[in-house]
Write a protein that holds these residues in place. Structure first.
Motif, short mmCIF file in Angstrom:
data_model
loop_
_atom_site.label_atom_id
_atom_site.label_comp_id
_atom_site.label_asym_id
_atom_site.label_seq_id
_atom_site.Cartn_x
_atom_site.Cartn_y
_atom_site.Cartn_z
N SER A 75 0.80 -1.30 0.03
CA SER A 75 -0.02 -0.26 0.02
C SER A 75 0.85 1.23 0.06
N GLU A 76 1.86 1.04 0.60
CA GLU A 76 2.96 2.32 0.47
C GLU A 76 3.53 2.52 -0.72
N TYR A 77 3.85 1.55 -1.36
CA TYR A 77 4.43 1.66 -2.70
C TYR A 77 3.25 2.10 -3.72
N ARG A 78 2.18 1.64 -3.61
CA ARG A 78 1.22 2.26 -4.39
C ARG A 78 0.73 3.83 -4.05
N ARG A 79 1.01 4.25 -2.79
CA ARG A 79 0.72 5.61 -2.59
C ARG A 79 1.93 6.45 -3.47
N VAL A 80 2.80 5.92 -3.39
CA VAL A 80 3.94 6.65 -4.12
C VAL A 80 3.73 6.94 -5.86
N LEU A 81 3.16 5.59 -6.30
CA LEU A 81 2.81 5.47 -7.69
C LEU A 81 1.54 6.44 -8.07
N LEU A 82 0.78 6.32 -7.00
CA LEU A 82 -0.41 7.42 -7.33
C LEU A 82 0.07 8.91 -7.21
N ASP A 83 1.00 9.22 -6.34
CA ASP A 83 1.37 10.55 -6.03
C ASP A 83 1.90 11.14 -7.43
N LEU A 84 2.90 9.98 -8.13
CA LEU A 84 3.81 10.66 -8.87
C LEU A 84 2.87 10.51 -10.31
N ALA A 85 2.00 9.56 -10.35
CA ALA A 85 0.68 9.75 -11.37
C ALA A 85 -0.08 10.98 -11.16
N GLY A 86 -0.38 11.42 -10.08
CA GLY A 86 -1.07 12.51 -9.82
C GLY A 86 -0.50 14.00 -10.35
N ARG A 87 0.82 13.84 -10.31
CA ARG A 87 1.67 15.07 -10.68
C ARG A 87 2.09 14.88 -11.95
N GLY A 88 1.37 14.16 -12.79
CA GLY A 88 1.73 13.84 -14.17
C GLY A 88 3.15 13.28 -14.34
N LEU A 89 3.81 12.62 -13.47
CA LEU A 89 5.16 11.99 -13.44
C LEU A 89 5.31 10.57 -13.93
N ALA A 90 4.07 9.95 -13.66
CA ALA A 90 4.02 8.75 -14.07
C ALA A 90 2.69 8.31 -14.65
N TYR A 91 2.53 7.11 -15.47
CA TYR A 91 1.19 7.07 -16.24
C TYR A 91 1.37 5.49 -15.96
N PRO A 92 0.00 4.69 -16.39
CA PRO A 92 -0.36 3.62 -16.49
C PRO A 92 0.03 3.13 -18.00
N CYS A 93 0.63 2.09 -18.13
CA CYS A 93 0.65 1.40 -19.56
C CYS A 93 0.21 0.32 -19.66
N PHE A 94 -0.77 0.20 -20.69
CA PHE A 94 -1.46 -1.10 -20.82
C PHE A 94 -0.85 -2.15 -21.93
N CYS A 95 0.47 -1.87 -22.18
CA CYS A 95 1.03 -2.76 -23.41
C CYS A 95 1.56 -3.94 -22.94
N SER A 96 1.15 -5.05 -23.68
CA SER A 96 1.86 -6.29 -23.31
C SER A 96 3.41 -6.22 -23.87
N ARG A 97 4.28 -6.95 -23.29
CA ARG A 97 5.68 -7.24 -23.69
C ARG A 97 5.75 -7.38 -25.24
N ALA A 98 4.96 -8.38 -25.87
CA ALA A 98 4.68 -8.61 -27.02
C ALA A 98 4.46 -7.47 -28.05
N ALA A 99 3.46 -6.51 -27.41
CA ALA A 99 3.06 -5.53 -27.95
C ALA A 99 4.09 -4.39 -28.45
N ILE A 100 4.80 -4.20 -27.08
CA ILE A 100 5.94 -3.13 -27.31
C ILE A 100 6.88 -3.57 -28.12
N ALA A 101 7.44 -5.17 -28.17
CA ALA A 101 8.25 -5.52 -29.10
C ALA A 101 7.76 -5.40 -30.72
#
Ligand code: GLU
Length: 280
Positions: free
Chosen positions: A80-106
């Motif tokens: 839960s602590e790590y999640r809070r950091v992720l959401l904090d960064l995302a809320g500040r526009g510094l992180a974003y969710p990525c829906f790509c699979s490894r295969a799609a990226i390749a």
């Protein structure tokens, strides 16, 4: 302030001589400096980590006389602590969710005709999900789409601003250059955390002042300094040490088949001899 060091194994197997070396370096630095030596179990990967190895690691350290201070921190208890950091960064526009699979990226990278590699050896993420609007990604997450979380490196470097980032390595200042990591994964698809996120978060909350670890992690330090800057965490001093042993504990110079601490102990080897082997 007295030095605080830590030994942070991932309990994916029994401790071997490489671990003993790393543990000894951290323990010795703390004891010499009249400080504290912490132990942290980096067990966020449920497929690779086992409780049995975590328990064995602590037993082996105790047998070796490398006694730690305070409670052992177990990362799997702190999602839960790590999640809070992720959401904090995302809320500040510094992180974003990525829906790509490894295969799609390749596939996407192959279609673009080049496969540039990031500082961690993986393919540099082409940024496919970077432009997805927060409203859209929130809806996709709400409907259960699998996703990782990535750092928006360009935005992060902007936010980090001045003064230039740097860290002390064995006492000498080094300029931190995290850009080669690109939009690195901070939260994995399978677990909402990552090595980079957890290690920097935990070093901060545990007041670690000197990070000793093997030199294969020196490149990662450049990224860690950026995360510390973004989160307002202090940057500890670093002292990376040479890798004397391969991943399986074998000596790099001479593959003498060195084995786990348990096995050396079962063979009747004395603590002093194990420590001597690991210090060479
Ligand atoms: N858990 C990492 C490993 O076992 C070490 C992390 C660190 O010392 O920063 O390789």
């Amino acid at each position: 302030m007295a030095v605080v060091t830590r030994f942070a194994p991932s309990p994916t197997g029994y401790l071997h001589l490489g671990h003993v070396h790393a543990a000894f370096v951290a323990w010795d630095a703390a004891r010499r400096g009249g400080g504290r030596f912490l132990v942290r179990l980096e067990d966020i990967d449920p497929l690779r980590c086992r409780a049995e190895f975590a328990a064995a690691a602590l037993q082996d350290l105790a047998w070796l006389g490398l006694h730690w201070d305070g409670d052992v921190r177990q990362q799997s208890e702190h999602f839960s602590e790590y999640r809070r950091v992720l959401l904090d960064l995302a809320g500040r526009g510094l992180a974003y969710p990525c829906f790509c699979s490894r295969a799609a990226i390749a596939r996407e990278v192959a279609a673009a005709g080049a496969a540039p590699h990031g500082a961690d050896g993986g393919i540099l993420y082409p940024g496919t999900c970077r432009g997805v609007a927060p409203g859209e990604w929130a809806a996709r997450i709400a409907r259960g789409d699998a996703h990782a979380w990535r750092l928006d490196m360009a935005a992060a470097l902007d936010a980090a601003g001045r003064p230039a980032m740097r860290f002390r390595e064995h006492g000498a200042w080094v300029a931190a250059d995290p850009a080669p990591f690109g939009d690195v994964v901070l939260g994995r698809r399978d677990v909402p955390a990552s090595y980079h996120l957890c290690v920097t978060h935990d070093d901060a909350v545990q007041d670690v002042s000197l990070v000793t670890r093997a030199e294969d992690l020196l490149p990662a330090t450049h990224l860690h300094v950026l995360l510390q800057r973004l989160m307002g965490w202090p940057t500890p001093d670093y002292a990376h040490h040479p890798m004397l042993f391969g991943a399986g504990g074998e000596r790099l110079s001479k593959r003498d088949g060195s084995v786990s601490v348990r096995e050396l102990r079962a063979r009747g080897m004395a603590v002093a001899d194990v420590l001597r082997m690991a210090r060479l």
